[in-house]
Design an enzyme around this catalytic site. Structure first.
Site, short mmCIF file in Angstrom:
data_model
loop_
_atom_site.label_atom_id
_atom_site.label_comp_id
_atom_site.label_asym_id
_atom_site.label_seq_id
_atom_site.Cartn_x
_atom_site.Cartn_y
_atom_site.Cartn_z
N GLY A 132 56.11 -2.15 25.87
CA GLY A 132 57.38 -1.98 25.35
C GLY A 132 57.64 -0.42 24.63
N GLY A 133 56.73 -0.38 23.72
CA GLY A 133 56.53 0.85 22.68
C GLY A 133 56.41 2.01 23.76
N SER A 134 55.41 2.12 24.48
CA SER A 134 55.06 3.20 25.30
C SER A 134 56.35 3.58 26.21
CB SER A 134 53.76 2.80 26.27
OG SER A 134 52.89 2.64 25.15
N ASP A 184 49.02 4.74 27.67
CA ASP A 184 49.93 4.26 29.13
C ASP A 184 51.23 4.94 28.83
OD1 ASP A 184 50.88 2.68 27.13
OD2 ASP A 184 50.33 0.86 27.86
N LYS A 191 55.87 -3.18 31.89
CA LYS A 191 54.86 -3.30 33.01
C LYS A 191 53.87 -4.38 32.69
CE LYS A 191 51.02 -2.12 30.06
NZ LYS A 191 49.93 -3.03 29.73
N PRO A 220 58.81 -8.08 24.52
CA PRO A 220 58.26 -8.57 23.19
C PRO A 220 57.17 -7.49 23.00
CG PRO A 220 58.45 -10.32 24.68
CD PRO A 220 58.86 -9.06 25.55
N ALA A 268 52.53 -7.27 23.30
CA ALA A 268 52.45 -8.66 24.39
C ALA A 268 51.66 -8.11 25.65
CB ALA A 268 53.81 -8.90 24.61
N GLY A 269 51.27 -6.78 25.38
CA GLY A 269 50.62 -5.93 26.52
C GLY A 269 51.39 -5.54 27.51
N LEU A 270 52.83 -5.73 27.54
CA LEU A 270 53.73 -5.26 28.38
C LEU A 270 54.21 -3.81 28.34
CD1 LEU A 270 55.86 -8.66 27.91
CD2 LEU A 270 54.32 -8.12 29.87
#
Ligand code: C5P
Length: 279
Positions: free
Chosen positions: A107-109, A142, A14, A100, A103-105
């Site tokens: 990914g882990g969530s 998130d 996201k 990545p 990175a605030g994207l």
């Protein structure tokens, strides 16, 4: 019916089209108002029934494969909610990490939300309505967003969600600088600045992150100069993104600004997230 032996899903990243920090809550978390938007950049997770203990394998050596990985925590929560006892076992999760980290994207969530969906299917767990959302919120602020994806407004910690009409498709240039930012640190920096009142960016964390990492402002400025109709830090960074109407414009900007981790990817609607999730 024969049990499913393997499931492969895409977990989409996201960006935050905007992010307002409205204050600090008694539990130390921050009250937010943010617009989440799915993009087509995705991790690919394969869940395979295996004998023996639960395992995570990842193609990125920097990604933890133990109990600290949100995928592990998500699996443990479904295991418990499905009424299973004893140690977590019987599945190996292979993660192809394309999003990545730090990175605030998200990914882990997103991986965690994908795990909740995949393992409820694989273990045929029928959870009461709302329980999956509750488990998601317990894993991270998130994670609930990633159960649906698309364009959504997030309040509270980012976990109270209101689906919005999908935005018209845009092409997103995502640039990830060579450093990561911890979400906890970024909110700590915001606290230390005593809640800046003058807003200079559409993401309230941009100013405090850019103070430590000036390249962030330079990249946002460069994306705007190259024609992005909107550019910002995503979440707590370190990724910055620019939105373009045309793929060719996005590709041209990406070529000019390219670092080692630059992506050109379209935004995704909620329906597209659902349709494309199963590989
Ligand atoms: O919930 P999650 O584990 O993703 O959050 C990571 C950290 O980011 C939290 O421990 C907290 O310090 C910070 N955070 C916050 N306010 C939010 C979301 C995250 O302060 N709304």
């Amino acid at each position: 019916m024969r049990p499913i032996t393997s499931l492969t899903v895409q977990a989409f990243a996201k960006i935050n089209l905007d992010l307002r920090v409205l204050g600090v809550r008694p539990d130390g978390y921050h009250e937010l108002r943010t617009t989440f938007q799915s993009i087509a950049l995705a991790d690919v997770l394969t869940f395979t029934r295996t004998r023996g203990p639960f395992r995570i394998e990842c193609d990125d050596p920097a990604c933890p494969t133990g109990r600290t990985n949100l995928v592990w925590k998500a699996a443990a929560s479904v295991w418990k909610a499905a009424g299973r006892t004893g140690a977590l076992r019987g599945v190996t999760v292979r993660i192809e990490k394309n999003i990545p980290m730090q990175a605030g994207l998200g990914g882990g969530s997103s991986d965690a939300a994908a795990t909740l969906g995949a393992l409820t299917t694989l273990w045929r767990a029928t959870l009461p309505a709302g329980q999956l959302q509750q488990i998601a919120a317990s894993l991270g602020a998130d994670v609930p967003y990633f159960l649906e994806g698309g364009t959504a407004l997030g309040f509270s910690r980012g976990d109270i969600l209101f689906p919005l009409d999908d935005i018209s498709r845009a092409w997103v240039v995502v640039i990830v600088p060579g450093f990561g930012v911890s979400t906890k640190d970024a909110f700590g920096w915001w606290d230390a600045e005593h809640a800046p009142t003058r807003r200079t960016a559409s993401n309230d964390l941009e100013k405090v992150v850019a103070k430590r990492h000036p390249i962030v402002s330079r990249l946002v400025g460069a994306l705007k100069r190259e024609g992005a109709f909107h550019a910002s830090l995503s979440g707590s960074g370190s990724a910055v993104f620019g939105l373009f109407s045309r793929r060719s414009e996005a590709q041209a900007a990406a070529r000019l600004l390219a670092g080692p981790r630059t992506f050109v990817t379209p935004t995704l609607t909620r329906r597209a997230c659902r349709r494309l999730a199963a590989k």
